[in-house]
Design an enzyme around this catalytic site. Structure first.
Site, PDB file in Angstrom:
ATOM      1  N   LYS A  87       0.757  -1.438  -0.037  1.00  0.00           N
ATOM      2  CA  LYS A  87      -0.031   0.043   0.001  1.00  0.00           C
ATOM      3  C   LYS A  87       0.943   1.267  -0.041  1.00  0.00           C
ATOM      4  O   LYS A  87       0.807   2.199  -0.805  1.00  0.00           O
ATOM      5  CB  LYS A  87      -0.772   0.110   1.133  1.00  0.00           C
ATOM      6  CG  LYS A  87      -1.434   1.270   1.734  1.00  0.00           C
ATOM      7  CD  LYS A  87      -2.420   1.413   2.826  1.00  0.00           C
ATOM      8  CE  LYS A  87      -1.716   1.517   4.113  1.00  0.00           C
ATOM      9  NZ  LYS A  87      -1.133   3.015   4.351  1.00  0.00           N
ATOM     10  N   ASN A  88       2.158   1.101   0.853  1.00  0.00           N
ATOM     11  CA  ASN A  88       2.877   2.300   0.934  1.00  0.00           C
ATOM     12  C   ASN A  88       3.875   2.613  -0.038  1.00  0.00           C
ATOM     13  O   ASN A  88       4.665   3.455  -0.002  1.00  0.00           O
ATOM     14  CB  ASN A  88       3.327   2.535   2.437  1.00  0.00           C
ATOM     15  CG  ASN A  88       2.546   2.439   3.396  1.00  0.00           C
ATOM     16  OD1 ASN A  88       1.110   2.791   3.259  1.00  0.00           O
ATOM     17  ND2 ASN A  88       2.550   2.139   4.579  1.00  0.00           N
ATOM     18  N   ARG A 130      -3.701  10.033   3.221  1.00  0.00           N
ATOM     19  CA  ARG A 130      -2.550  11.355   3.274  1.00  0.00           C
ATOM     20  C   ARG A 130      -1.896  11.530   1.894  1.00  0.00           C
ATOM     21  O   ARG A 130      -1.019  12.411   1.899  1.00  0.00           O
ATOM     22  CB  ARG A 130      -1.642  10.986   4.405  1.00  0.00           C
ATOM     23  CG  ARG A 130      -2.392  10.956   5.789  1.00  0.00           C
ATOM     24  CD  ARG A 130      -1.391  10.563   6.782  1.00  0.00           C
ATOM     25  NE  ARG A 130      -0.085  11.395   6.870  1.00  0.00           N
ATOM     26  CZ  ARG A 130       0.144  12.675   7.244  1.00  0.00           C
ATOM     27  NH1 ARG A 130      -1.082  13.074   7.933  1.00  0.00           N
ATOM     28  NH2 ARG A 130       1.173  13.593   7.260  1.00  0.00           N
ATOM     29  N   CYS A 178      -4.991   7.819   9.150  1.00  0.00           N
ATOM     30  CA  CYS A 178      -5.429   7.263  10.671  1.00  0.00           C
ATOM     31  C   CYS A 178      -5.149   8.238  11.730  1.00  0.00           C
ATOM     32  O   CYS A 178      -3.889   8.924  11.618  1.00  0.00           O
ATOM     33  CB  CYS A 178      -4.347   5.820  11.060  1.00  0.00           C
ATOM     34  SG  CYS A 178      -4.664   4.748   9.688  1.00  0.00           S
ATOM     35  N   ASP A 228       4.489   0.391  12.183  1.00  0.00           N
ATOM     36  CA  ASP A 228       3.112  -0.580  11.779  1.00  0.00           C
ATOM     37  C   ASP A 228       3.045  -1.957  12.105  1.00  0.00           C
ATOM     38  O   ASP A 228       2.110  -2.639  12.080  1.00  0.00           O
ATOM     39  CB  ASP A 228       3.110  -0.355  10.226  1.00  0.00           C
ATOM     40  CG  ASP A 228       2.929   1.129   9.699  1.00  0.00           C
ATOM     41  OD1 ASP A 228       2.992   1.033   8.535  1.00  0.00           O
ATOM     42  OD2 ASP A 228       2.914   2.057  10.823  1.00  0.00           O
ATOM     43  N   VAL A 249       7.642   6.333  17.131  1.00  0.00           N
ATOM     44  CA  VAL A 249       7.453   7.079  15.816  1.00  0.00           C
ATOM     45  C   VAL A 249       6.151   8.243  16.011  1.00  0.00           C
ATOM     46  O   VAL A 249       6.246   9.183  15.185  1.00  0.00           O
ATOM     47  CB  VAL A 249       7.354   6.122  14.577  1.00  0.00           C
ATOM     48  CG1 VAL A 249       7.022   7.108  13.247  1.00  0.00           C
ATOM     49  CG2 VAL A 249       8.649   5.323  14.684  1.00  0.00           C
TER      50      VAL A 249
HETATM   51  C1  EPZ Z   1       4.253   6.552   6.243  1.00  0.00           C
HETATM   52  O1  EPZ Z   1       3.506   7.750   7.187  1.00  0.00           O
HETATM   53  C2  EPZ Z   1       3.356   5.362   6.223  1.00  0.00           C
HETATM   54  N1  EPZ Z   1       2.035   5.736   5.559  1.00  0.00           N
HETATM   55  C3  EPZ Z   1       2.839   5.072   7.816  1.00  0.00           C
HETATM   56  O2  EPZ Z   1       2.119   3.714   7.458  1.00  0.00           O
HETATM   57  C4  EPZ Z   1       4.020   4.602   8.595  1.00  0.00           C
HETATM   58  O3  EPZ Z   1       3.835   4.264   9.649  1.00  0.00           O
HETATM   59  C5  EPZ Z   1       5.032   5.762   8.472  1.00  0.00           C
HETATM   60  O4  EPZ Z   1       5.493   6.243   7.089  1.00  0.00           O
HETATM   61  C6  EPZ Z   1       6.295   5.532   9.211  1.00  0.00           C
HETATM   62  O5  EPZ Z   1       6.923   4.567   8.567  1.00  0.00           O
HETATM   63  C7  EPZ Z   1       2.229   5.818   4.187  1.00  0.00           C
HETATM   64  O6  EPZ Z   1       3.322   5.546   3.517  1.00  0.00           O
HETATM   65  C8  EPZ Z   1       0.991   6.225   3.458  1.00  0.00           C
HETATM   66  P1  EPZ Z   1       6.322   9.949   8.674  1.00  0.00           P
HETATM   67  P2  EPZ Z   1       3.960   8.960   6.872  1.00  0.00           P
HETATM   68  O7  EPZ Z   1       6.174  11.079   7.898  1.00  0.00           O
HETATM   69  O8  EPZ Z   1       4.956   9.411   5.727  1.00  0.00           O
HETATM   70  C9  EPZ Z   1       6.119  13.178  11.871  1.00  0.00           C
HETATM   71  C10 EPZ Z   1       0.159   2.640   7.630  1.00  0.00           C
HETATM   72  O9  EPZ Z   1      -0.632   2.138   8.553  1.00  0.00           O
HETATM   73  N2  EPZ Z   1       5.939  14.248  10.863  1.00  0.00           N
HETATM   74  O10 EPZ Z   1       7.567   9.030   8.613  1.00  0.00           O
HETATM   75  O11 EPZ Z   1       3.011   9.908   7.375  1.00  0.00           O
HETATM   76  C11 EPZ Z   1       4.768  12.365  11.909  1.00  0.00           C
HETATM   77  O12 EPZ Z   1       3.831  13.109  12.554  1.00  0.00           O
HETATM   78  C12 EPZ Z   1       0.553   3.693   7.999  1.00  0.00           C
HETATM   79  O13 EPZ Z   1       0.301   2.128   6.484  1.00  0.00           O
HETATM   80  C13 EPZ Z   1       6.133  15.504  11.290  1.00  0.00           C
HETATM   81  O14 EPZ Z   1       6.151  15.975  12.301  1.00  0.00           O
HETATM   82  O15 EPZ Z   1       4.881   9.010   8.316  1.00  0.00           O
HETATM   83  C14 EPZ Z   1       5.354  10.993  12.584  1.00  0.00           C
HETATM   84  O16 EPZ Z   1       5.249  11.359  13.994  1.00  0.00           O
HETATM   85  C15 EPZ Z   1       0.380   4.473   9.328  1.00  0.00           C
HETATM   86  N3  EPZ Z   1       5.941  16.645  10.142  1.00  0.00           N
HETATM   87  C16 EPZ Z   1       6.744  11.011  12.161  1.00  0.00           C
HETATM   88  O17 EPZ Z   1       7.016  12.388  11.656  1.00  0.00           O
HETATM   89  C17 EPZ Z   1       5.858  16.409   8.849  1.00  0.00           C
HETATM   90  O18 EPZ Z   1       5.909  16.765   8.049  1.00  0.00           O
HETATM   91  C18 EPZ Z   1       6.889  10.043  11.107  1.00  0.00           C
HETATM   92  O19 EPZ Z   1       6.082  10.306   9.974  1.00  0.00           O
HETATM   93  C19 EPZ Z   1       6.032  14.765   8.551  1.00  0.00           C
HETATM   94  C20 EPZ Z   1       5.993  13.750   9.459  1.00  0.00           C
END
Ligand code: EPZ
Length: 460
Positions: free
Chosen positions: A45-46, A118, A142, A332, A354
């Site tokens: 999916k990702n 997202r 989510c 995840d 995370v």
């Molecule tokens: C991706 O989310 C995945 N989703 C998530 O999977 C996964 O858990 C996550 O990466 C971590 O591996 C998709 O790819 C669609 P991040 P993403 O940016 O990109 C903070 C699932 O169940 N952050 O790595 O949104 C954020 O709040 C989903 O398949 C900021 O603060 O994750 C988090 O605490 C859930 N500012 C941390 O960084 C930003 O601009 C990691 O988020 C961006 C992120």
């Protein structure tokens, strides 16, 4: 979803002439039965959703194979179609994306289409390159934290984008075009890394990205962009160099298998004392998970076409896990695994580093008899991993606690799968509602439960 099927309890209800009368968003599960058999996982999916967005950057058609039939993919397909991308399906179920006529879309249509995903935030760079402007609706996804997009917007501004926050979303323009930038992420964000990749490949000049995410899905996206004509170097120490090029073509790519779905079914085998062959699962992307799986008391056998997962004889073992960015233990993976940890004698601890609110699903497990205490700001004696926020969470799981059936509601995607596993593990009957969220990321999960011999009623 599949057509009406009745299993287990439904047969009694039918004999008694009762209507079970479930909505398509509910399932009744009779727990206590080991899951046994073979299921297949397809494209991640990702990755698949991002690969579809990447097609926007090219002037030739792209072909994406092993695309899972999940709602997150359908949302992205709808948004691409809104912007003029012609999407057709090949005879082997591959997706053919033709970006020849990319055009502006109406804000109202975009907003209506973005749904709970997202991914729309990743349309910024490609639409700015193609149209010189973009409108991105407020994001869904989510509810596992506030999930800001500050890293994304900071990076886009460094490329020369002008970001205008509006009610319902953000409007972006690039009055002087997009130029290569030096960007250091405060945290190895997957989405922000993808944002920089999808913008940097056609930006004028070089882009240097420090503290980048290097998840397998990121590397697969880089392979896709390289196939299109991009020049991207993944350096040591989480540094990525991008040399902007004038134009990109198309790609033909088979999406990397979904390691999160594979880990979820493996966790189901562990918790239900079952034996599941997950076709398509690959050891390379699951190594950290496999080590923990073995320590908890699971066993696995790696084959060319997948991995077999089952539970060893004897008690399960408690473990301490800290979620982290790749190649650490993926955030995840913890929700589905927690159910098995409730069955392990002793105390397990999960440090979630995370996201700041990823233990909501444990309420339902406690309702079913588990003993899980969530520490909202983590355990004081643990090193903070996410320096940017003072938040981190921890869950302390004390077992073994037999689980009994209950009526529970799915809170988010991975927590939802954890609810299914809990209902399958518990003695007695559970009704799990709001299961539509699970279809966002788990292809045909009802059919797969049926193939694995689960005893349930679903009338969707
Ligand atoms: C991706 O989310 C995945 N989703 C998530 O999977 C996964 O858990 C996550 O990466 C971590 O591996 C998709 O790819 C669609 P991040 P993403 O940016 O990109 C903070 C699932 O169940 N952050 O790595 O949104 C954020 O709040 C989903 O398949 C900021 O603060 O994750 C988090 O605490 C859930 N500012 C941390 O960084 C930003 O601009 C990691 O988020 C961006 C992120």
């Amino acid at each position: 979803m599949s057509d009406k099927k009745t299993d287990g309890l439904a047969l009694d209800a039918k004999k008694a002439g009762e209507r079970v009368g479930l909505t398509s968003d509910e399932i009744i599960i009779n727990g206590g039965k080991p899951l046994r058999g073979r299921i297949e996982v397809r494209g991640a999916k990702n990755l698949a959703t991002k690969a579809m967005v990447a097609a926007l950057l090219g002037h030739k058609q792209s072909v994406l194979r092993d695309v899972p039939n999940i709602s997150d993919v359908r949302v992205v397909a709808g948004l691409l179609a809104l912007h003029g991308v012609l999407i057709t399906r090949g005879e082997n179920d591959e997706w053919i994306l033709d970006p020849s006529n990319v055009e502006k879309a109406h804000k109202a249509d975009i907003d209506a289409h973005a749904g709970s995903s997202r991914i729309p935030i990743l349309f910024c760079g490609p639409l700015l390159h193609r149209l010189g402007e973009a409108f991105i609706p407020d994001l869904g996804g989510c509810r596992i934290g506030d999930r800001p997009i500050d890293f994304h917007l900071d990076a886009l501004r460094k490329f020369g984008a002008v970001v205008d926050k509006q009610s319902g979303g953000i409007s972006l323009t690039a009055p002087n075009g997009l130029r290569g930038a030096n960007i250091e992420l405060p945290y190895p964000s997957v989405g922000a890394t993808e944002q920089v990749l999808l913008t940097g490949v056609l930006a004028e000049g070089h882009t240097e990205l420090r503290n980048a995410a290097i998840e397998p899905e990121i590397i697969d996206l880089i392979c896709i962009l390289q196939k299109m004509g991009a020049i991207i170097n993944v350096e040591p120490n989480r540094v990525i160099f991008i040399e902007g090029v004038k134009e990109l073509g198309g790609y033909d790519h088979r999406a990397i298998a979904d390691r999160n779905e594979a880990a979820s079914w493996a966790s189901a085998a562990l918790a239900t004392n079952g034996d599941i062959f997950v076709g398509g699962a690959r050891q390379e992307e699951l190594m950290t998970f496999l080590n923990v799986y073995r320590k908890v008391g699971g066993e696995f056998e790696v084959h060319d076409d997948g991995i077999r997962f089952w539970r060893k004889e004897g008690d399960l073992n408690p473990v301490t896990i800290e979620t982290d960015v790749h190649p650490g233990f993926m955030t995840d993976w913890q929700q589905p695994l927690v159910v098995a940890l409730t069955q392990a004698p002793g105390v397990s601890t999960i440090h979630e580093t995370v996201y700041e609110n990823r233990f909501g699903f444990t309420d339902a497990l406690n309702q079913m008899g588990a003993d899980i205490v969530v520490h909202k700001s983590g355990l004081e004696d643990e090193r903070r991993r996410v320096k940017r926020r003072e938040f981190e969470q921890a869950a302390v799981i004390t077992g073994p606690t037999p689980l009994h059936g209950a009526d529970i509601e799915v809170p988010d995607l991975r927590g939802g799968f954890s609810h299914l596993i809990a209902a399958l593990t518990a003695s007695g009957q559970s009704k799990v509602s709001n299961i539509g969220i699970i279809a966002r990321g788990y292809e045909n999960f009802i059919d797969k439960l049926r193939k694995l011999g689960a005893d349930f009623i679903y009338e969707g």
